[in-house]
Design a protein around this motif. Structure first.
Motif, PDB file in Angstrom:
ATOM      1  N   LYS A  35       0.777  -1.076   0.180  1.00 40.57           N
ATOM      2  CA  LYS A  35       0.131   0.024  -0.057  1.00 40.57           C
ATOM      3  C   LYS A  35       0.815   1.329  -0.054  1.00 40.57           C
ATOM      4  O   LYS A  35       1.663   1.259   0.928  1.00 40.57           O
ATOM      5  N   ARG A  36       0.464   2.144  -0.936  1.00 37.49           N
ATOM      6  CA  ARG A  36       1.172   3.518  -0.999  1.00 37.49           C
ATOM      7  C   ARG A  36       0.122   4.577  -0.399  1.00 37.49           C
ATOM      8  O   ARG A  36      -1.108   4.140  -0.535  1.00 37.49           O
ATOM      9  N   PHE A  37       0.618   5.690  -0.104  1.00 35.39           N
ATOM     10  CA  PHE A  37      -0.473   6.843   0.020  1.00 35.39           C
ATOM     11  C   PHE A  37      -0.917   7.681  -0.911  1.00 35.39           C
ATOM     12  O   PHE A  37      -2.301   7.472  -1.111  1.00 35.39           O
ATOM     13  N   CYS A  38      -0.108   8.213  -1.702  1.00 37.73           N
ATOM     14  CA  CYS A  38      -0.544   8.781  -2.987  1.00 37.73           C
ATOM     15  C   CYS A  38      -0.079   8.503  -4.107  1.00 37.73           C
ATOM     16  O   CYS A  38       1.148   8.572  -4.325  1.00 37.73           O
ATOM     17  N   THR A  39      -0.917   8.245  -5.120  1.00 38.49           N
ATOM     18  CA  THR A  39      -0.325   7.810  -6.577  1.00 38.49           C
ATOM     19  C   THR A  39      -0.790   8.821  -7.463  1.00 38.49           C
ATOM     20  O   THR A  39      -1.834   9.169  -7.673  1.00 38.49           O
ATOM     21  N   LEU A  40      -0.071   8.845  -8.562  1.00 36.79           N
ATOM     22  CA  LEU A  40      -0.358   9.741  -9.950  1.00 36.79           C
ATOM     23  C   LEU A  40      -0.363   8.808 -10.943  1.00 36.79           C
ATOM     24  O   LEU A  40       0.493   8.003 -11.187  1.00 36.79           O
ATOM     25  N   ASP A  41      -1.672   8.637 -11.918  1.00 38.46           N
ATOM     26  CA  ASP A  41      -1.866   8.006 -12.875  1.00 38.46           C
ATOM     27  C   ASP A  41      -1.604   9.060 -14.152  1.00 38.46           C
ATOM     28  O   ASP A  41      -2.539   9.968 -14.299  1.00 38.46           O
ATOM     29  N   LEU A  95       4.033   7.004  -5.621  1.00 35.60           N
ATOM     30  CA  LEU A  95       4.136   6.226  -6.777  1.00 35.60           C
ATOM     31  C   LEU A  95       3.677   7.008  -8.053  1.00 35.60           C
ATOM     32  O   LEU A  95       2.591   7.763  -8.038  1.00 35.60           O
ATOM     33  N   VAL A  96       4.157   6.873  -9.063  1.00 37.23           N
ATOM     34  CA  VAL A  96       3.955   7.334 -10.289  1.00 37.23           C
ATOM     35  C   VAL A  96       3.564   6.148 -11.279  1.00 37.23           C
ATOM     36  O   VAL A  96       4.751   5.583 -11.456  1.00 37.23           O
ATOM     37  N   PHE A  97       2.297   6.077 -11.876  1.00 36.22           N
ATOM     38  CA  PHE A  97       2.153   4.993 -13.097  1.00 36.22           C
ATOM     39  C   PHE A  97       2.006   5.904 -14.376  1.00 36.22           C
ATOM     40  O   PHE A  97       1.067   6.555 -14.127  1.00 36.22           O
TER      41      PHE A  97
END
Length: 245
Positions: A35-41, A95-97
């Protein structure tokens, strides 16, 4: 121009984005379940990956240049913006996806520097990018028809590696894969590019207007390479895991 192309493809993108689904699954396998806190798609399109990213993140921010693409998804936090001008503060994302999107950047080296900026320390970026060598079947059909094609000039793998080296991101994993879409007619193969919004390549109906247009279209279709009764569209794709130290 890029936003306009993808906006037109918004309604049918998911149906035709089969190759994109394959590369996304590889990236998801790399990401795992932590689990991560904040992700950018980044370049999220119609939000196809929101559900999966939401399982590994408390907050998913979806960014795309096309308002039509963003409006297709009803979930998550959405930002309509250019990836080359990220509207975020430093050290925001864990996280960046990004899947099948960053090849549209006008300055890949600058984009990687910006990704490093918005990532938190020890943050991770999982990216796929289309490489030179893609869409060779389309190029061949035009060349064999004695026509000039405007197939995109995608980045070379060596150039990508240099851009990563000059960014402040550390390359953890790089894998190049060849992904193919297959069709039963050459017309469907050419139309598949348009249906995912990636038709910076001139399509027959665009390239062959005016006198003799029909014969040019027929020539392109006749010269499209056939492999045992199927017509392929090939993508060379680099899959990356990058980290911010």
């Amino acid at each position: 121009m890029t936003a306009k192309k993808f906006s037109k493809a918004a309604a049918c993108y998911e149906e035709h984005a089969k190759v994109q689904a394959k590369s996304a699954q590889i990236l998801f396998d790399w990401i795992g379940s932590r689990k991560r806190f904040c992700t950018l798609d980044l370049g999220c399109g119609p939000g196809l990956h929101y559900s999966t990213l939401n399982t590994v993140s408390n907050l998913v921010v979806q960014l795309d240049l096309s308002e039509s693409m963003l409006s297709t998804s009803e979930e998550g936090h959405k930002v309509c913006a250019d990836m080359d001008a990220l509207p975020f503060q430093e050290n925001v994302f864990d996280l960046v996806f990004s899947n099948f999107a960053i090849q549209w950047s006008q300055d890949l080296n600058s984009l990687l520097l910006n990704l490093a900026s918005v990532l938190k320390p020890q943050g991770e970026a999982y990216l796929s990018i289309v490489l030179e060598g893609s869409l060779n079947e389309v190029k061949k059909a035009y060349v064999d028809s004695n026509l000039t094609s405007n197939v995109n000039n995608f980045t070379h793998l060596d150039t990508l590696k240099r851009d990563i080296e000059t960014s402040s991101l550390k390359l953890q994993t790089l894998e190049q894969v060849t992904l193919k879409d297959v069709f039963v007619t050459p017309k469907e193969a050419l139309q598949s590019i348009k249906r995912i919004g990636a038709n910076h390549t001139l399509m027959p109906t665009q390239a062959c207007v005016g006198l003799g247009g029909k014969s040019k279209i027929q020539s392109i279709l006749s010269n499209y390479p056939c492999n045992n009764g199927i017509y392929e569209v090939t993508y060379e794709v680099a899959l990356l895991k990058l980290t911010k130290e």
